[in-house]
Design a protein around this motif. Structure first.
Motif, PDB file in Angstrom:
ATOM      1  N   SER A 135     -11.788  -2.622   9.753  1.00 25.57           N
ATOM      2  CA  SER A 135     -10.770  -2.137   9.216  1.00 25.57           C
ATOM      3  C   SER A 135     -10.400  -2.073   7.692  1.00 25.57           C
ATOM      4  N   ASP A 136      -9.752  -0.542   7.506  1.00 23.89           N
ATOM      5  CA  ASP A 136      -9.520  -0.969   5.744  1.00 23.89           C
ATOM      6  C   ASP A 136      -7.980  -1.064   5.687  1.00 23.89           C
ATOM      7  N   ILE A 137      -7.157   0.343   7.013  1.00 21.17           N
ATOM      8  CA  ILE A 137      -6.277  -0.173   6.806  1.00 21.17           C
ATOM      9  C   ILE A 137      -5.773  -0.184   8.059  1.00 21.17           C
ATOM     10  N   ALA A 138      -4.646  -1.466   8.373  1.00 20.27           N
ATOM     11  CA  ALA A 138      -4.347  -1.526  10.120  1.00 20.27           C
ATOM     12  C   ALA A 138      -3.070  -1.261  10.210  1.00 20.27           C
ATOM     13  N   ILE A 139      -2.802  -0.782  11.329  1.00 22.80           N
ATOM     14  CA  ILE A 139      -1.483  -0.176  11.448  1.00 22.80           C
ATOM     15  C   ILE A 139      -0.441  -1.132  12.797  1.00 22.80           C
ATOM     16  N   MET A 307      -5.805  -3.404   3.705  1.00 20.85           N
ATOM     17  CA  MET A 307      -3.518  -3.974   4.272  1.00 20.85           C
ATOM     18  C   MET A 307      -3.541  -3.387   5.792  1.00 20.85           C
ATOM     19  N   ILE A 308      -2.783  -3.617   5.986  1.00 18.94           N
ATOM     20  CA  ILE A 308      -2.117  -4.153   7.065  1.00 18.94           C
ATOM     21  C   ILE A 308      -0.892  -3.312   6.590  1.00 18.94           C
ATOM     22  N   ILE A 309       0.092  -2.534   7.183  1.00 23.59           N
ATOM     23  CA  ILE A 309       1.039  -2.550   7.357  1.00 23.59           C
ATOM     24  C   ILE A 309       1.822  -2.759   9.104  1.00 23.59           C
ATOM     25  N   PHE A 310       2.590  -3.108   8.563  1.00 23.64           N
ATOM     26  CA  PHE A 310       3.723  -3.605   9.317  1.00 23.64           C
ATOM     27  C   PHE A 310       5.320  -2.175   9.993  1.00 23.64           C
ATOM     28  N   GLY A 311       5.639  -1.855  11.083  1.00 23.23           N
ATOM     29  CA  GLY A 311       6.814  -1.551  11.212  1.00 23.23           C
ATOM     30  C   GLY A 311       7.915  -2.398  10.352  1.00 23.23           C
ATOM     31  N   GLY A 312       9.255  -2.551  11.760  1.00 21.65           N
ATOM     32  CA  GLY A 312      10.614  -3.634  10.742  1.00 21.65           C
ATOM     33  C   GLY A 312      11.477  -3.036  11.484  1.00 21.65           C
ATOM     34  N   GLY A 313      12.796  -2.958  10.579  1.00 21.45           N
ATOM     35  CA  GLY A 313      13.633  -2.140  10.834  1.00 21.45           C
ATOM     36  C   GLY A 313      13.951  -0.700  11.322  1.00 21.45           C
ATOM     37  N   GLY A 314      14.749   0.035  11.551  1.00 18.26           N
ATOM     38  CA  GLY A 314      15.111   1.059  12.076  1.00 18.26           C
ATOM     39  C   GLY A 314      15.681   2.028  12.913  1.00 18.26           C
TER      40      GLY A 314
END
Ligand code: ZL4
Ligand code: CA
Ligand code: ZN
Length: 394
Positions: A135-139, A307-314
């Protein structure tokens, strides 16, 4: 018509565990795991799953959590009885404040250990896909819980899935750039990697010690002050005031991340996309629109690193779903611009007031929050950061 196409030449992967969304922190607690369901339904309504590899992730094992967290903490997390009525902060029952568990921020709820291991599972899985270059971008929107410490829960976070994900990345990449756009300071990740130069941490956040959680992340907090420590100068903090706008945030973000990319030359990016930095968030203080938040993801993507993209607050679920769905579309970068009008067949459509992906500030607030960030102060911040980066190089 919105044309979803699988991007040529690279792969986006989406990592989620639908069981995670069924957990509840308590009736009025701001953290609502069902915001992940809302996000997934918006992502699906736009047809995005066709353009990604979709993984239903398993829960992380005890051994995997143990790579960062202490055994006595994990054992307690796995066995502490749930409180049926979470204590209020004034504390009718402050008998057992072990590891900061129980109480109003980090309640002991039913299925807590499962929830934590599922969140960590999504992030570890995403990191491994980046490591093996499948994977190149993992969400991983179920991750991003940046406050958790080695043996302490903090600010709605129990297991630091980001630290666990970065530990995976460090097995195959020499340098990791961690970027945190949650409105809160990413203290747990900064602390975990404070003594290494293989991870640079950068957090943008509202900063007002004593008034805004967690109170750390001052401009001159740049890691250990001891120059012999390899971690010195490898923590960057961008303390902000209420009401920052898309334009100011983009200027800061591109100037700082651009300079870091030139000097530190990261091999991979880990981006925490906490959506509480959006305008109208229940806990946040900024004036960012979905477009401004997403511009950070687009800029990171433009650097061309895995790149790895995480969630978080919201904490305003509709806006969380808008931002994370839009950011998923940026990762895929479908040919056509994503339409503002939410597709008619979207379940939950009635939850999206105005039925658009990009509401205006007026639609979100009535009246936007006053902007307390002066250009002079933002210039000082950039100067200070550039100064720190003179000590960094490879
Ligand atoms: C709540 O309404 O600033 C928890 C927390 C529970 C339900 C009923 C209990 C009422 C706001 C927050 C009493 C609530 C008292 N309920 C909360 C110092 C504090 C002690 C706790 O986005 N009180 C602590 C943590 C922050 C503090 C922010 C952000 C996580 C992340 C990544 C974590 N803690 C003062 C507040 C409510 C609640 C309403 C709350 N807690 C707002 N800010 C905090 O960075 C996921
Ligand atoms: Ca932050
Ligand atoms: Zn936050």
């Amino acid at each position: 018509e919105y044309n979803i196409v699988r991007p040529k030449g690279y792969t986006v992967s989406y990592h989620a565990n639908p069981e995670m969304e069924k957990h509840h922190f308590g009736q009025t607690h701001p953290m609502k795991p069902w915001r992940l369901t809302l996000t997934k339904s918006l992502v699906s309504a736009y047809g995005m799953p066709f353009a990604m590899d979709n993984y239903n992730t398993r829960a992380a094992t005890y051994e995997e959590l143990n790579a960062f967290h202490a055994s006595d903490y994990l054992d307690y997390l796995a066995t502490a009885p749930p409180e049926d009525t979470p204590r209020d902060y004034e504390g009718n029952n402050p008998s057992d404040p072990k590891f900061n568990l129980g109480g109003s921020d980090c309640p002991l709820f039913h299925g807590l250990y499962d929830y934590c291991s599922m969140s960590a599972g999504t992030s570890i899985d995403a990191a491994r896909k980046i490591c093996c270059q499948q994977s190149d971008i993992a969400i991983a929107w179920g991750g991003g819980l940046h406050h958790a410490k080695r043996r302490e829960a903090s600010g709605f976070c129990y297991i630091n899935d980001i630290v666990l994900g970065i530990l995976q990345l460090l097995r195959c990449y020499p340098r990791v750039l961690y970027i945190d756009i949650d409105v809160h300071h990413g203290d747990g990740v900064e602390e975990a990697f404070k003594s290494t130069d293989r991870v640079m941490t950068v957090s943008f956040h509202k900063y007002q010690p004593d008034y805004f959680f967690p109170g750390t992340g001052a401009l001159d907090d740049n890691g250990p002050k001891d120059e012999q420590n390899p971690g010195a100068h490898h923590a960057i903090n961008v303390p902000l005031n209420d009401g920052i706008t898309d334009e100011q945030y983009a200027m800061l973000f591109e100037s700082i991340i651009g300079k870091i990319n030139e000097t530190y030359r990261p091999s991979v990016i880990a981006l925490q996309c906490g959506a509480d930095s959006l305008a109208g968030d229940r806990l946040g203080r900024f004036n960012l629109r979905v477009q401004g938040h997403g511009a950070c993801v687009a800029y990171c993507k433009s650097l061309g690193l895995p790149m790895i993209i995480f969630g978080g607050g919201g904490y305003t679920p509709r806006n969380v779903a808008r931002a994370w769905a839009y950011e998923t579309s940026i990762a895929i970068a479908s040919q056509n611009k994503i339409p503002d009008i939410i597709p008619l067949h979207a379940p939950w459509r009635e939850h999206f007031i105005h039925e658009t992906l990009f509401p205006t500030l007026e639609q979100i607030f009535g009246e936007p929050r006053a902007n307390r960030n002066t250009q002079k102060r933002l210039n000082e911040i950039i100067m200070h950061v550039h100064e720190q980066l003179r000590f960094v190089g490879h």
